[in-house]
Design a protein around this motif. Structure first.
Motif, PDB file in Angstrom:
ATOM      1  N   LEU A 222       0.822  -1.201   0.000  1.00 33.28           N
ATOM      2  CA  LEU A 222       0.000   0.000   0.000  1.00 33.28           C
ATOM      3  C   LEU A 222       0.862   1.259   0.000  1.00 33.28           C
ATOM      4  O   LEU A 222       1.812   1.372   0.790  1.00 33.28           O
ATOM      5  CB  LEU A 222      -0.906   0.018   1.232  1.00 33.28           C
ATOM      6  N   VAL A 223       0.520   2.188  -0.876  1.00 31.93           N
ATOM      7  CA  VAL A 223       1.205   3.488  -0.915  1.00 31.93           C
ATOM      8  C   VAL A 223       0.200   4.580  -1.232  1.00 31.93           C
ATOM      9  O   VAL A 223      -0.865   4.328  -1.795  1.00 31.93           O
ATOM     10  CB  VAL A 223       2.328   3.533  -1.979  1.00 31.93           C
ATOM     11  N   GLY A 224       0.539   5.796  -0.887  1.00 34.34           N
ATOM     12  CA  GLY A 224      -0.245   6.946  -1.307  1.00 34.34           C
ATOM     13  C   GLY A 224       0.113   7.339  -2.729  1.00 34.34           C
ATOM     14  O   GLY A 224       1.169   6.965  -3.247  1.00 34.34           O
ATOM     15  N   ALA A 225      -0.767   8.094  -3.367  1.00 36.08           N
ATOM     16  CA  ALA A 225      -0.534   8.497  -4.755  1.00 36.08           C
ATOM     17  C   ALA A 225       0.717   9.354  -4.892  1.00 36.08           C
ATOM     18  O   ALA A 225       1.420   9.277  -5.905  1.00 36.08           O
ATOM     19  CB  ALA A 225      -1.751   9.248  -5.286  1.00 36.08           C
ATOM     20  N   ASP A 226       1.030  10.155  -3.895  1.00 37.37           N
ATOM     21  CA  ASP A 226       2.242  10.973  -3.959  1.00 37.37           C
ATOM     22  C   ASP A 226       3.490  10.100  -3.994  1.00 37.37           C
ATOM     23  O   ASP A 226       4.432  10.359  -4.752  1.00 37.37           O
ATOM     24  CB  ASP A 226       2.310  11.921  -2.764  1.00 37.37           C
ATOM     25  N   GLU A 227       3.501   9.057  -3.154  1.00 33.76           N
ATOM     26  CA  GLU A 227       4.627   8.130  -3.156  1.00 33.76           C
ATOM     27  C   GLU A 227       4.705   7.373  -4.481  1.00 33.76           C
ATOM     28  O   GLU A 227       5.794   7.132  -5.010  1.00 33.76           O
ATOM     29  CB  GLU A 227       4.499   7.136  -1.998  1.00 33.76           C
ATOM     30  N   PHE A 228       3.532   7.007  -5.018  1.00 34.21           N
ATOM     31  CA  PHE A 228       3.511   6.292  -6.297  1.00 34.21           C
ATOM     32  C   PHE A 228       4.088   7.157  -7.410  1.00 34.21           C
ATOM     33  O   PHE A 228       4.783   6.654  -8.304  1.00 34.21           O
ATOM     34  CB  PHE A 228       2.094   5.860  -6.651  1.00 34.21           C
ATOM     35  N   ALA A 229       3.825   8.440  -7.356  1.00 36.68           N
ATOM     36  CA  ALA A 229       4.348   9.347  -8.378  1.00 36.68           C
ATOM     37  C   ALA A 229       5.876   9.362  -8.389  1.00 36.68           C
ATOM     38  O   ALA A 229       6.495   9.673  -9.407  1.00 36.68           O
ATOM     39  CB  ALA A 229       3.805  10.762  -8.156  1.00 36.68           C
ATOM     40  N   ALA A 230       6.483   9.007  -7.255  1.00 34.27           N
ATOM     41  CA  ALA A 230       7.941   8.962  -7.168  1.00 34.27           C
ATOM     42  C   ALA A 230       8.499   7.577  -7.445  1.00 34.27           C
ATOM     43  O   ALA A 230       9.712   7.368  -7.325  1.00 34.27           O
ATOM     44  CB  ALA A 230       8.392   9.419  -5.773  1.00 34.27           C
ATOM     45  N   LEU A 231       7.649   6.621  -7.858  1.00 37.08           N
ATOM     46  CA  LEU A 231       8.084   5.239  -8.063  1.00 37.08           C
ATOM     47  C   LEU A 231       9.301   5.102  -8.974  1.00 37.08           C
ATOM     48  O   LEU A 231      10.187   4.279  -8.701  1.00 37.08           O
ATOM     49  CB  LEU A 231       6.921   4.404  -8.589  1.00 37.08           C
ATOM     50  N   PRO A 232       9.427   5.872 -10.068  1.00 36.56           N
ATOM     51  CA  PRO A 232      10.606   5.719 -10.931  1.00 36.56           C
ATOM     52  C   PRO A 232      11.931   5.988 -10.218  1.00 36.56           C
ATOM     53  O   PRO A 232      12.983   5.545 -10.682  1.00 36.56           O
ATOM     54  CB  PRO A 232      10.361   6.749 -12.042  1.00 36.56           C
ATOM     55  N   THR A 233      11.900   6.689  -9.083  1.00 33.15           N
ATOM     56  CA  THR A 233      13.131   6.978  -8.344  1.00 33.15           C
ATOM     57  C   THR A 233      13.457   5.899  -7.324  1.00 33.15           C
ATOM     58  O   THR A 233      14.532   5.948  -6.708  1.00 33.15           O
ATOM     59  CB  THR A 233      13.029   8.330  -7.606  1.00 33.15           C
ATOM     60  N   TRP A 234      12.542   4.929  -7.122  1.00 31.76           N
ATOM     61  CA  TRP A 234      12.795   3.843  -6.177  1.00 31.76           C
ATOM     62  C   TRP A 234      13.881   2.927  -6.716  1.00 31.76           C
ATOM     63  O   TRP A 234      14.138   2.861  -7.927  1.00 31.76           O
ATOM     64  CB  TRP A 234      11.545   3.009  -5.953  1.00 31.76           C
ATOM     65  N   LYS A 235      14.489   2.179  -5.846  1.00 31.28           N
ATOM     66  CA  LYS A 235      15.443   1.154  -6.243  1.00 31.28           C
ATOM     67  C   LYS A 235      14.673   0.010  -6.910  1.00 31.28           C
ATOM     68  O   LYS A 235      13.765  -0.560  -6.322  1.00 31.28           O
ATOM     69  CB  LYS A 235      16.199   0.635  -5.026  1.00 31.28           C
ATOM     70  N   GLU A 236      15.007  -0.314  -8.177  1.00 29.55           N
ATOM     71  CA  GLU A 236      14.442  -1.425  -8.935  1.00 29.55           C
ATOM     72  C   GLU A 236      12.903  -1.470  -8.887  1.00 29.55           C
ATOM     73  O   GLU A 236      12.307  -2.436  -8.411  1.00 29.55           O
ATOM     74  CB  GLU A 236      15.001  -2.757  -8.414  1.00 29.55           C
ATOM     75  N   PRO A 237      12.239  -0.427  -9.394  1.00 26.22           N
ATOM     76  CA  PRO A 237      10.769  -0.391  -9.322  1.00 26.22           C
ATOM     77  C   PRO A 237      10.084  -1.556 -10.027  1.00 26.22           C
ATOM     78  O   PRO A 237       9.045  -2.039  -9.547  1.00 26.22           O
ATOM     79  CB  PRO A 237      10.413   0.953  -9.968  1.00 26.22           C
ATOM     80  N   ASP A 238      10.643  -2.039 -11.146  1.00 26.39           N
ATOM     81  CA  ASP A 238      10.009  -3.180 -11.823  1.00 26.39           C
ATOM     82  C   ASP A 238      10.158  -4.459 -11.007  1.00 26.39           C
ATOM     83  O   ASP A 238       9.258  -5.318 -11.010  1.00 26.39           O
ATOM     84  CB  ASP A 238      10.590  -3.364 -13.228  1.00 26.39           C
ATOM     85  N   ARG A 239      11.256  -4.590 -10.274  1.00 26.62           N
ATOM     86  CA  ARG A 239      11.413  -5.739  -9.396  1.00 26.62           C
ATOM     87  C   ARG A 239      10.414  -5.653  -8.243  1.00 26.62           C
ATOM     88  O   ARG A 239       9.880  -6.676  -7.793  1.00 26.62           O
ATOM     89  CB  ARG A 239      12.846  -5.797  -8.863  1.00 26.62           C
ATOM     90  N   VAL A 240      10.156  -4.452  -7.750  1.00 28.03           N
ATOM     91  CA  VAL A 240       9.130  -4.265  -6.715  1.00 28.03           C
ATOM     92  C   VAL A 240       7.800  -4.848  -7.186  1.00 28.03           C
ATOM     93  O   VAL A 240       7.111  -5.553  -6.449  1.00 28.03           O
ATOM     94  CB  VAL A 240       8.963  -2.771  -6.362  1.00 28.03           C
ATOM     95  N   LEU A 241       7.453  -4.584  -8.457  1.00 23.81           N
ATOM     96  CA  LEU A 241       6.180  -5.076  -8.994  1.00 23.81           C
ATOM     97  C   LEU A 241       6.214  -6.575  -9.279  1.00 23.81           C
ATOM     98  O   LEU A 241       5.155  -7.195  -9.398  1.00 23.81           O
ATOM     99  CB  LEU A 241       5.818  -4.307 -10.265  1.00 23.81           C
ATOM    100  N   ASP A 242       7.377  -7.165  -9.409  1.00 23.44           N
ATOM    101  CA  ASP A 242       7.468  -8.626  -9.481  1.00 23.44           C
ATOM    102  C   ASP A 242       7.142  -9.251  -8.127  1.00 23.44           C
ATOM    103  O   ASP A 242       6.530 -10.314  -8.044  1.00 23.44           O
ATOM    104  CB  ASP A 242       8.881  -9.068  -9.886  1.00 23.44           C
TER     105      ASP A 242
END
Length: 201
Positions: free
Chosen positions: A92-112
């Motif tokens: 679970l995340v807020g929309a503001d945090e989701f908007a920053a998803l590209p800056t997370w470490k390995e965002p596509d791996r997070v979704l795996d």
């Protein structure tokens, strides 16, 4: 069994955090919600020690069914998810945090490792959200759910507490009492808690 995860610094946890968690449990019919208090966030400084923030979080989320509140030793979401090794949890995340998803470490791996449950509210720029979705390899792993707008932030609560102003309208009553009892967020010269330097989303 459906499991959700909700992580953050929670410095302090406030009514908006609790509402997001409550609506996430309801929307995704979660049997368990792992509330993870990040010990040392990689993306922001924190004002209080991990054990104090854990205590506040346990008070804040105690009324939620299936909530389990623990410290998270990992500064990055992907590392925490790898260690938990859960079967298709909802993060679970807020929309503001989701908007920053590209800056997370390995965002596509997070979704795996987890589906994302994104809380939306009036006033969020839909174009920012859509732009993030276009960058993801698996956008179908992202779901949205609405929450009531609660204009409150942890930084504002800290500022109010530092100024000696009431915070009861912004945090659960038990949290307000504990912040007052411990003298948290007060200026150092008045005997308040000392600073402690601090995650992507």
């Amino acid at each position: 069994m459906s499991v959700g995860i909700f992580g953050g610094a929670f410095d302090p946890p406030h009514a908006g955090h609790v509402e997001l968690a409550r609506r996430g449990i309801e929307h995704f019919a979660l049997d368990r919600l792992l509330v993870r208090v990040v010990e040392h966030p990689g993306h922001k400084p924190v004002a209080t020690a991990p054990e104090t923030r854990l205590r506040l979080a346990r008070l804040a989320f105690a009324s939620l069914p299936g909530a389990e509140i623990e410290l998270d030793p990992f500064a990055r979401t992907v590392d925490s998810l790898e260690a938990l090794a859960l079967i298709d949890p909802v993060f679970l995340v807020g929309a503001d945090e989701f908007a920053a998803l590209p800056t997370w470490k390995e965002p596509d791996r997070v979704l795996d490792l987890a589906r994302l449950g994104v809380a939306t509210r009036p006033g969020i720029d839909d174009r920012r959200v859509e732009a993030v979705l276009t960058t993801l390899a698996r956008p179908e792993r992202v779901s949205f759910f609405p929450i009531e707008p609660l204009p409150v932030s942890s930084s504002e609560i800290r500022a109010r507490a530092a100024a000696g102003e009431p915070i009861d309208a912004f945090v659960p009553p038990e949290v307000a009492r504990e912040i007052s009892r411990l003298g948290l967020y007060r200026p150092v010269e008045t005997g308040g808690a000392g600073g402690m330097l601090g995650r992507d989303g």
